[in-house]
Design a protein around this motif. Structure first.
Motif, PDB file in Angstrom:
ATOM      1  N   LEU A  60      57.296 -34.661   6.767  1.00 29.39           N
ATOM      2  CA  LEU A  60      57.042 -33.664   7.796  1.00 29.39           C
ATOM      3  C   LEU A  60      56.496 -34.270   9.070  1.00 29.39           C
ATOM      4  O   LEU A  60      56.925 -33.925  10.173  1.00 29.39           O
ATOM      5  CB  LEU A  60      56.053 -32.621   7.256  1.00 29.39           C
TER       6      LEU A  60
ATOM      7  N   MET B  88      67.690 -30.355   5.896  1.00 25.93           N
ATOM      8  CA  MET B  88      66.319 -29.896   6.127  1.00 25.93           C
ATOM      9  C   MET B  88      65.875 -28.910   5.051  1.00 25.93           C
ATOM     10  O   MET B  88      64.707 -28.910   4.646  1.00 25.93           O
ATOM     11  CB  MET B  88      66.204 -29.268   7.513  1.00 25.93           C
ATOM     12  N   LEU B  89      66.802 -28.076   4.567  1.00 23.68           N
ATOM     13  CA  LEU B  89      66.459 -27.177   3.460  1.00 23.68           C
ATOM     14  C   LEU B  89      66.086 -27.977   2.217  1.00 23.68           C
ATOM     15  O   LEU B  89      65.117 -27.652   1.516  1.00 23.68           O
ATOM     16  CB  LEU B  89      67.631 -26.242   3.157  1.00 23.68           C
TER      17      LEU B  89
ATOM     18  N   GLU C 291      62.638 -29.551   2.818  1.00 21.50           N
ATOM     19  CA  GLU C 291      61.552 -28.565   2.704  1.00 21.50           C
ATOM     20  C   GLU C 291      61.284 -28.222   1.248  1.00 21.50           C
ATOM     21  O   GLU C 291      60.136 -28.076   0.833  1.00 21.50           O
ATOM     22  CB  GLU C 291      61.917 -27.308   3.490  1.00 21.50           C
ATOM     23  N   ARG C 292      62.353 -28.089   0.475  1.00 19.99           N
ATOM     24  CA  ARG C 292      62.181 -27.798  -0.952  1.00 19.99           C
ATOM     25  C   ARG C 292      61.429 -28.934  -1.626  1.00 19.99           C
ATOM     26  O   ARG C 292      60.538 -28.701  -2.455  1.00 19.99           O
ATOM     27  CB  ARG C 292      63.553 -27.606  -1.597  1.00 19.99           C
TER      28      ARG C 292
ATOM     29  N   LEU D 236      59.355 -31.025  -0.145  1.00 15.90           N
ATOM     30  CA  LEU D 236      57.989 -31.079   0.373  1.00 15.90           C
ATOM     31  C   LEU D 236      57.083 -30.085  -0.345  1.00 15.90           C
ATOM     32  O   LEU D 236      55.927 -30.382  -0.647  1.00 15.90           O
ATOM     33  CB  LEU D 236      58.006 -30.778   1.878  1.00 15.90           C
ATOM     34  N   HIS D 237      57.626 -28.899  -0.659  1.00 18.01           N
ATOM     35  CA  HIS D 237      56.798 -27.852  -1.241  1.00 18.01           C
ATOM     36  C   HIS D 237      56.800 -27.822  -2.758  1.00 18.01           C
ATOM     37  O   HIS D 237      55.915 -27.239  -3.357  1.00 18.01           O
ATOM     38  CB  HIS D 237      57.262 -26.481  -0.722  1.00 18.01           C
TER      39      HIS D 237
ATOM     40  N   LEU E 278      60.622 -34.096   9.301  1.00 13.52           N
ATOM     41  CA  LEU E 278      61.167 -32.757   9.512  1.00 13.52           C
ATOM     42  C   LEU E 278      60.996 -32.278  10.952  1.00 13.52           C
ATOM     43  O   LEU E 278      61.871 -31.593  11.488  1.00 13.52           O
ATOM     44  CB  LEU E 278      60.497 -31.768   8.553  1.00 13.52           C
TER      45      LEU E 278
ATOM     46  N   GLU F 105      63.982 -31.073  13.236  1.00 11.51           N
ATOM     47  CA  GLU F 105      63.972 -29.718  13.786  1.00 11.51           C
ATOM     48  C   GLU F 105      64.285 -29.727  15.275  1.00 11.51           C
ATOM     49  O   GLU F 105      65.050 -28.895  15.777  1.00 11.51           O
ATOM     50  CB  GLU F 105      62.612 -29.070  13.529  1.00 11.51           C
TER      51      GLU F 105
ATOM     52  N   ARG G 272      61.124 -20.854  12.512  1.00 13.48           N
ATOM     53  CA  ARG G 272      61.313 -22.190  11.977  1.00 13.48           C
ATOM     54  C   ARG G 272      61.336 -22.099  10.457  1.00 13.48           C
ATOM     55  O   ARG G 272      61.203 -21.021   9.890  1.00 13.48           O
ATOM     56  CB  ARG G 272      60.189 -23.125  12.443  1.00 13.48           C
ATOM     57  N   GLY G 273      61.504 -23.219   9.810  1.00 18.01           N
ATOM     58  CA  GLY G 273      61.459 -23.229   8.357  1.00 18.01           C
ATOM     59  C   GLY G 273      62.723 -22.688   7.721  1.00 18.01           C
ATOM     60  O   GLY G 273      63.798 -22.642   8.326  1.00 18.01           O
ATOM     61  N   ARG G 274      62.588 -22.254   6.465  1.00 19.23           N
ATOM     62  CA  ARG G 274      63.758 -21.887   5.672  1.00 19.23           C
ATOM     63  C   ARG G 274      64.538 -20.719   6.259  1.00 19.23           C
ATOM     64  O   ARG G 274      65.765 -20.703   6.203  1.00 19.23           O
ATOM     65  CB  ARG G 274      63.314 -21.544   4.249  1.00 19.23           C
TER      66      ARG G 274
END
Length: 311
Positions: free
Chosen positions: A48, A177-178, A181-182, A184-185, A211, A215, A277-279
């Motif tokens: 990130l 990026m999806l 993010e998956r 990362l979380h 990220l 972005e 932003r984000g998912r």
């Protein structure tokens, strides 16, 4: 000549993809994925937050790699010219459109690679571009465009394909990026010696920039593509009025193009005024690209392959 170009283009893309897989993230491979617990979380945060890197961000790609990508672009471009413009007319269809989209997507990716380390993105772009370059062999059905020599149509054609290329690369960005993010979380690196089916995915995603950098790149691509898509629709209306004596034709291509234009515009407005932003934003990007694909590629696929109608 065309067969030689098909083979050369496929070999170059295949070689670039193979090199990318063979040399992916040696630093992480040496570490063996041993970071766990708080250290694993700190490593995931690197996905990130940008870390200071001395020298050029794209220094990881050698000069021969850039030359090989350029060679693939030249081969693919000449192939498109030879197959789309065989003599005094123009042949086009959904397979040619996909091939041209991926050619432009690779070109934009190559330009980006001079400024950012995007090796992870290349692991998707090159194999997909190789498949797209070969698709006209499997689906040779094409539409003969007798009005291709008109200057307004040429302008419309060029702008539309560049817009498609930008949005194609933006969709690849959003997809990766999806995944990032998956990870990362909800994804932790396994301890040394522990098997994990997702370990290869982690090593692949570690080849991407942070990220926040991705972005910024994504929304720059969308903004540039939106401007070109606006010009595409406007020039399409002008060309339709010149050719058919009416500016707006209610067909699948026009309807889906306008819907995708509204969706991409909404993404940019939401980003500017609501901080999207984000998912949620990434899923909207992929959905908007899917609608854009239906504007020409999808409708021509139905006509040429499903209905077997070539005009």
């Amino acid at each position: 000549m065309a067969i030689v170009l098909y083979a050369l283009t496929a070999i170059l893309y295949c070689g670039l993809a193979f090199h990318g897989w063979a040399t992916r993230n040696p630093q992480l491979a040496a570490a063996g994925g041993a970071a766990v617990g708080p250290q694993g979380r700190a490593a995931a945060m690197a996905v990130l937050v940008p870390a200071p890197v001395p020298g050029d961000a794209a220094a990881g790609q050698p000069a021969w790699w850039h030359a090989a990508v350029l060679a693939a672009l030249v081969s693919h471009g000449v192939l498109l010219h030879e197959t789309i413009f065989p003599s005094d007319h123009m042949m086009f269809g959904f397979a040619f459109a996909l091939s041209a989209m991926l050619w432009l997507g690779v070109g934009i990716y190559w330009i980006e690679s001079f400024f950012f380390s995007l090796a992870g993105l290349g692991l998707i772009v090159f194999p997909v571009a190789m498949l797209a370059s070969l698709m006209p062999l499997a689906f040779p059905g094409a539409q003969i465009l007798g009005y291709a020599a008109r200057p307004l149509f040429k302008l419309h054609f060029v702008i539309a394909n560049v817009a498609y290329g930008l949005f194609t690369l933006a969709a690849f960005h959003a997809f990766l990026m999806l995944l990032a993010e998956r990870r990362l979380h909800g994804f932790n690196r396994p301890a040394a010696g522990e098997p994990a089916s997702g370990q290869w995915l982690g090593r692949w995603l570690d080849l991407l920039p942070p990220l926040l950098t991705l972005e910024k790149l994504l929304f720059r691509l969308i903004a540039a593509g939106f401007v070109l898509l606006t010009l595409t629709i406007a020039s399409g209306f002008l060309f339709s009025e010149q050719l058919f004596a009416r500016a707006f034709r209610v067909d699948h291509k026009t309807v889906f193009a306008v819907i995708s234009w509204v969706m991409f515009g909404g993404i940019l407005v939401g980003r500017r005024f609501r901080g999207w932003r984000g998912r949620t934003a990434l899923r909207w990007v992929i959905a908007s690209f899917a609608i854009l694909l239906l504007a020409y590629v999808g409708s021509r696929f139905v006509i040429e392959v499903v209905l077997h109608r070539i005009t």
